[in-house]
Design a protein around this motif. Structure first.
Motif, PDB file in Angstrom:
ATOM      1  N   ALA A  25       0.810  -1.212   0.000  1.00 35.07           N
ATOM      2  CA  ALA A  25       0.000   0.000   0.000  1.00 35.07           C
ATOM      3  C   ALA A  25       0.846   1.266   0.000  1.00 35.07           C
ATOM      4  O   ALA A  25       1.870   1.343   0.689  1.00 35.07           O
ATOM      5  CB  ALA A  25      -0.918   0.008   1.221  1.00 35.07           C
ATOM      6  N   THR A  26       0.375   2.257  -0.738  1.00 29.92           N
ATOM      7  CA  THR A  26       0.921   3.605  -0.617  1.00 29.92           C
ATOM      8  C   THR A  26       0.362   4.267   0.635  1.00 29.92           C
ATOM      9  O   THR A  26       1.093   4.882   1.410  1.00 29.92           O
ATOM     10  CB  THR A  26       0.563   4.445  -1.857  1.00 29.92           C
ATOM     11  N   VAL A  27      -0.960   4.148   0.826  1.00 31.10           N
ATOM     12  CA  VAL A  27      -1.632   4.691   1.999  1.00 31.10           C
ATOM     13  C   VAL A  27      -2.612   3.646   2.521  1.00 31.10           C
ATOM     14  O   VAL A  27      -3.334   3.028   1.725  1.00 31.10           O
ATOM     15  CB  VAL A  27      -2.420   5.984   1.685  1.00 31.10           C
ATOM     16  N   VAL A  28      -2.653   3.456   3.831  1.00 30.57           N
ATOM     17  CA  VAL A  28      -3.647   2.599   4.476  1.00 30.57           C
ATOM     18  C   VAL A  28      -4.555   3.498   5.300  1.00 30.57           C
ATOM     19  O   VAL A  28      -4.081   4.401   5.993  1.00 30.57           O
ATOM     20  CB  VAL A  28      -2.989   1.546   5.378  1.00 30.57           C
ATOM     21  N   THR A  29      -5.869   3.267   5.254  1.00 30.63           N
ATOM     22  CA  THR A  29      -6.833   4.190   5.869  1.00 30.63           C
ATOM     23  C   THR A  29      -7.718   3.500   6.905  1.00 30.63           C
ATOM     24  O   THR A  29      -8.944   3.453   6.763  1.00 30.63           O
ATOM     25  CB  THR A  29      -7.714   4.836   4.785  1.00 30.63           C
ATOM     26  N   PRO A  30      -7.170   2.975   7.989  1.00 34.26           N
ATOM     27  CA  PRO A  30      -8.011   2.268   8.967  1.00 34.26           C
ATOM     28  C   PRO A  30      -8.786   3.215   9.870  1.00 34.26           C
ATOM     29  O   PRO A  30      -8.284   4.289  10.260  1.00 34.26           O
ATOM     30  CB  PRO A  30      -6.988   1.477   9.789  1.00 34.26           C
ATOM     31  N   ASN A  31     -10.009   2.821  10.240  1.00 35.97           N
ATOM     32  CA  ASN A  31     -10.686   3.495  11.341  1.00 35.97           C
ATOM     33  C   ASN A  31     -10.220   2.842  12.641  1.00 35.97           C
ATOM     34  O   ASN A  31      -9.403   1.908  12.630  1.00 35.97           O
ATOM     35  CB  ASN A  31     -12.205   3.474  11.171  1.00 35.97           C
ATOM     36  N   LEU A  32     -10.724   3.309  13.757  1.00 32.28           N
ATOM     37  CA  LEU A  32     -10.193   2.820  15.038  1.00 32.28           C
ATOM     38  C   LEU A  32     -10.574   1.368  15.311  1.00 32.28           C
ATOM     39  O   LEU A  32      -9.817   0.643  15.964  1.00 32.28           O
ATOM     40  CB  LEU A  32     -10.655   3.734  16.174  1.00 32.28           C
ATOM     41  N   ASP A  33     -11.720   0.924  14.813  1.00 31.93           N
ATOM     42  CA  ASP A  33     -12.076  -0.490  14.958  1.00 31.93           C
ATOM     43  C   ASP A  33     -11.110  -1.369  14.160  1.00 31.93           C
ATOM     44  O   ASP A  33     -10.704  -2.445  14.609  1.00 31.93           O
ATOM     45  CB  ASP A  33     -13.509  -0.726  14.490  1.00 31.93           C
ATOM     46  N   GLU A  34     -10.757  -0.901  12.959  1.00 32.31           N
ATOM     47  CA  GLU A  34      -9.824  -1.660  12.120  1.00 32.31           C
ATOM     48  C   GLU A  34      -8.414  -1.627  12.697  1.00 32.31           C
ATOM     49  O   GLU A  34      -7.669  -2.606  12.576  1.00 32.31           O
ATOM     50  CB  GLU A  34      -9.872  -1.116  10.693  1.00 32.31           C
ATOM     51  N   VAL A  35      -8.039  -0.515  13.327  1.00 33.68           N
ATOM     52  CA  VAL A  35      -6.761  -0.456  14.037  1.00 33.68           C
ATOM     53  C   VAL A  35      -6.714  -1.536  15.107  1.00 33.68           C
ATOM     54  O   VAL A  35      -5.727  -2.284  15.229  1.00 33.68           O
ATOM     55  CB  VAL A  35      -6.561   0.937  14.673  1.00 33.68           C
ATOM     56  N   ALA A  36      -7.774  -1.642  15.907  1.00 36.34           N
ATOM     57  CA  ALA A  36      -7.823  -2.650  16.962  1.00 36.34           C
ATOM     58  C   ALA A  36      -7.751  -4.053  16.375  1.00 36.34           C
ATOM     59  O   ALA A  36      -7.065  -4.941  16.914  1.00 36.34           O
ATOM     60  CB  ALA A  36      -9.086  -2.478  17.797  1.00 36.34           C
TER      61      ALA A  36
END
Length: 278
Positions: A145-156
């Motif tokens: 990936a060039t950029v990854v865009t996780p929300n906080l649920d995906e971070v967890a």
């Protein structure tokens, strides 16, 4: 004697930048490839799609999901990239470890920036990624990936970190970057703090950019993550730097959230065409 407009001749208009979405279909039209293509049209690029899964989805949730075969995903991708070409790729719902690995392999062969939205669950809490696919996301997809865009649920889900403040967002971004993407855009929209502001953190481990916007009370926010990632891919395809593309994407999705509308009995979508009605 002929009727109708006279035929004209001359060179064809130049093609706009081309962006490919690799994602699932949302039959309700609020997220997935439908949201991606609407975003791309609104932002002036030519959108193309690789369908990875079909969902039976509406404003109340996901009522069924069917993954496409690896061969179908690979054939769609190659048909588009080998003939038409792309200036950016955005990925969304990939469903399984097999498809994650397939898409990661395809991205590695493509000389275009890739925006990875690591979709794990829907707005309604429905699983869109098999638990067995998480390791493939970490070790195969994120490094491509060039950029990854996780929300906080995906971070967890990806890192095990629970984020409660901006310092936590910094730690989360560092944990995401450790998997190999060039940039991490950690979305803080789920945080209750920030004094009525929605804050996202974009960083490559050296530069740090905080993207802040008003937080709206509108509950109709289906498709927010898809829309932001697609808008970011559009900016990259148009030649913007990652920070400038992220700022432009944040401005676009903020307007779309503000204009989100009720649809059906549950959560309605953001308004991808809000600029045409502003």
């Amino acid at each position: 004697m002929t009727s109708g407009p006279a035929a004209t001749s001359g060179p064809a208009a130049p093609a706009p930048p081309r962006v490919l979405t690799v994602a699932g279909s949302d039959s309700g039209g609020g997220a997935g490839i439908q949201a991606d293509l609407k975003t791309m049209l609104a932002l002036g690029v030519h959108g193309m799609s690789v369908v990875t899964a079909v969902t039976a989805q509406n404003s109340t949730g996901v009522h069924g999901a069917w993954e496409l075969p690896e061969a179908a995903v690979r054939a769609q991708y190659r048909a588009v990239v080998d003939d038409i070409g792309v200036q950016a790729v955005k990925t969304g719902m990939l469903a399984s470890a097999t498809l994650v690995e397939t898409v990661a392999e395809l991205l590695a062969t493509t000389a275009a920036p890739a925006v990875v939205d690591p979709v794990g669950v829907s707005k309604h809490g429905d699983a869109l990624l098999a638990a067995t696919a998480l390791d493939a996301v970490r070790t195969r997809l994120l490094p491509a990936a060039t950029v990854v865009t996780p929300n906080l649920d995906e971070v967890a889900q990806l890192t095990g970190l629970t984020v409660e403040n901006e310092d936590g967002m910094r730690r989360a971004a560092g944990a995401i970057l450790a998997y190999g993407p060039r940039w991490a855009l950690v979305k803080g929209g789920h945080l209750a703090a920030h004094g009525g502001r929605a804050a996202d953190l974009l960083t490559d481990g050296t530069e740090e950019h905080w993207l802040r916007a008003p937080r709206y009370g509108n509950r109709h926010t289906h498709g927010t993550g898809c829309t932001l990632a697609s808008a970011l891919a559009c900016g990259l395809a148009q030649g913007l730097t990652v920070p400038d593309a992220a700022r432009a994407a944040k401005a676009y999705v903020t307007g779309a959230i503000a204009a989100g509308f009720a649809l059906g009995a549950g959560i309605g979508p953001v308004d991808h065409g809000w600029r045409t009605r502003a």
